[in-house]
Design a protein around this motif. Structure first.
Motif, PDB file in Angstrom:
ATOM      1  N   ASP A  84       3.893  -4.404  11.259  1.00 56.53           N
ATOM      2  CA  ASP A  84       4.080  -3.021  11.709  1.00 56.53           C
ATOM      3  C   ASP A  84       3.007  -2.160  11.050  1.00 56.53           C
ATOM      4  N   ARG A  85       1.878  -2.001  11.715  1.00 58.35           N
ATOM      5  CA  ARG A  85       0.740  -1.296  11.132  1.00 58.35           C
ATOM      6  C   ARG A  85       1.031   0.176  10.873  1.00 58.35           C
ATOM      7  N   ALA A  86       1.801   0.802  11.752  1.00 56.84           N
ATOM      8  CA  ALA A  86       2.088   2.225  11.578  1.00 56.84           C
ATOM      9  C   ALA A  86       2.899   2.462  10.309  1.00 56.84           C
ATOM     10  N   ALA A  87       3.957   1.663  10.122  1.00 51.67           N
ATOM     11  CA  ALA A  87       4.798   1.836   8.936  1.00 51.67           C
ATOM     12  C   ALA A  87       4.046   1.440   7.674  1.00 51.67           C
ATOM     13  N   ARG A  88       3.297   0.341   7.743  1.00 45.45           N
ATOM     14  CA  ARG A  88       2.568  -0.097   6.563  1.00 45.45           C
ATOM     15  C   ARG A  88       1.439   0.856   6.215  1.00 45.45           C
ATOM     16  N   GLY A  89       0.970   1.634   7.189  1.00 44.07           N
ATOM     17  CA  GLY A  89      -0.028   2.642   6.908  1.00 44.07           C
ATOM     18  C   GLY A  89       0.508   3.793   6.072  1.00 44.07           C
ATOM     19  N   ARG A  90       1.825   3.875   5.938  1.00 44.39           N
ATOM     20  CA  ARG A  90       2.448   4.907   5.109  1.00 44.39           C
ATOM     21  C   ARG A  90       2.672   4.421   3.679  1.00 44.39           C
ATOM     22  N   ILE A  91       2.207   3.194   3.381  1.00 39.04           N
ATOM     23  CA  ILE A  91       2.449   2.575   2.085  1.00 39.04           C
ATOM     24  C   ILE A  91       1.119   2.250   1.413  1.00 39.04           C
ATOM     25  N   GLY A  92       0.996   2.587   0.127  1.00 43.17           N
ATOM     26  CA  GLY A  92      -0.159   2.210  -0.677  1.00 43.17           C
ATOM     27  C   GLY A  92       0.279   1.288  -1.798  1.00 43.17           C
ATOM     28  N   ILE A  93      -0.587   0.354  -2.173  1.00 35.40           N
ATOM     29  CA  ILE A  93      -0.244  -0.652  -3.171  1.00 35.40           C
ATOM     30  C   ILE A  93      -1.290  -0.652  -4.274  1.00 35.40           C
ATOM     31  N   LEU A  94      -0.819  -0.610  -5.522  1.00 36.37           N
ATOM     32  CA  LEU A  94      -1.694  -0.690  -6.688  1.00 36.37           C
ATOM     33  C   LEU A  94      -1.169  -1.791  -7.594  1.00 36.37           C
ATOM     34  N   SER A  95      -2.046  -2.735  -7.944  1.00 31.38           N
ATOM     35  CA  SER A  95      -1.670  -3.876  -8.769  1.00 31.38           C
ATOM     36  C   SER A  95      -2.571  -3.933  -9.988  1.00 31.38           C
ATOM     37  N   HIS A  96      -2.242  -4.841 -10.927  1.00 38.02           N
ATOM     38  CA  HIS A  96      -3.164  -5.125 -12.024  1.00 38.02           C
ATOM     39  C   HIS A  96      -4.382  -5.877 -11.490  1.00 38.02           C
ATOM     40  N   LEU A  97      -4.260  -6.445 -10.286  1.00 43.07           N
ATOM     41  CA  LEU A  97      -5.410  -7.000  -9.573  1.00 43.07           C
ATOM     42  C   LEU A  97      -5.986  -5.882  -8.708  1.00 43.07           C
ATOM     43  N   SER A  98      -7.296  -5.636  -8.809  1.00 44.48           N
ATOM     44  CA  SER A  98      -7.851  -4.432  -8.185  1.00 44.48           C
ATOM     45  C   SER A  98      -8.027  -4.542  -6.676  1.00 44.48           C
ATOM     46  N   PHE A  99      -8.167  -5.751  -6.133  1.00 44.33           N
ATOM     47  CA  PHE A  99      -8.474  -5.963  -4.719  1.00 44.33           C
ATOM     48  C   PHE A  99      -9.769  -5.251  -4.323  1.00 44.33           C
TER      49      PHE A  99
END
Length: 248
Positions: free
Chosen positions: A83-98
């Motif tokens: 679900d690209r629309a819903a996932r576009g409302r979510i940001g992810i920050l990890s100890h891995l920088s990506f």
């Protein structure tokens, strides 16, 4: 932060819901009937030992992992894989920088923005670099930057598409005291900017300082939940020790 939702009175309407989430990996239950509801601007810190299922929980909340049973809802709408629309409302920050080490800070943000289909990158990228205090590093390759600077750039990447929900997976790992304090300021700005945040961390002090609500996850379950106002650092440490010992 530029482009962040403006601070506003918090409402009880849930922005992010976990409804009896279960995730099994064969015979192992990594997430065991976890439920909560968070409104705009609420910050939940989840503590737990290694192997407690915290990262699996974040992957479920991000829509990157399918629940065995239960569901995640974003503003009342079930979140589904792809679900690209819903996932576009979510940001992810990890100890891995990506982040890509051979690209510059600016190039990394441009690449991430194109993946999200953002069209105003000429203004958005400089704004995000300014938000995290990295304008002078815009043309520096990521593999030349310090760990703390890379983590600040990772914050900019996570926020580039203006997500309403931010998920944090052990963001303090590997940071020295100075870099940790800078990250704390950035995360505080997220909270006060009206974003809904879930952070999993081993850092009891940092996690408690920002939280509105806290939970302790052991063997996949939330074995302890409380409002921040009900706890001090000593009380959280005692509750954590007891929960881990009883759940071991």
């Amino acid at each position: 932060m530029s482009g962040s939702p403006s601070a506003a009175p918090r409402t009880h309407a849930p922005v992010l819901e976990a409804a009896s989430l279960v995730r099994d990996y064969g015979p192992v239950r990594a997430v065991d009937h976890v439920s909560f509801r968070l409104g705009a601007g609420e910050f939940l810190s989840v503590f737990g030992p290694n192997g407690a299922g915290k990262t699996s929980l974040l992957r479920l909340l991000a829509g990157g992992l399918r629940p065995t049973t239960g569901e995640v809802r974003v503003s009342g709408i079930p979140l589904t894989i792809g679900d690209r629309a819903a996932r576009g409302r979510i940001g992810i920050l990890s100890h891995l920088s990506f982040l890509y080490g051979r690209l510059t800070a600016r190039e990394n943000l441009l690449f991430h923005g194109r993946l999200h289909g953002l069209e105003d990158l000429d203004s958005r990228v400089p704004d995000r670099l300014r938000d995290v205090g990295l304008e002078r590093y815009a043309d520096s390759r990521v593999d030349t930057l310090s760990r703390g600077t890379v983590q600040r750039l990772a914050v900019a990447r996570a926020l580039l598409h203006d997500p309403e929900i931010v998920l944090l997976d052990e963001p303090y790992t590997g940071l020295d005291a100075y870099a940790g304090a800078l990250l704390q300021e950035l995360l505080s700005a997220l909270k006060h900017g009206g974003r809904t945040v879930v952070m999993v961390t081993h850092n009891l002090g940092r996690g408690l300082e920002l939280a509105d609500r806290v939970a302790i996850q052991v063997r996949g379950r939330f074995v302890f939940e409380a409002r921040r106002a009900e706890l001090d650092a000593g009380g959280l440490e005692r509750s954590y020790r007891r929960a881990v010992e009883e759940g071991a």
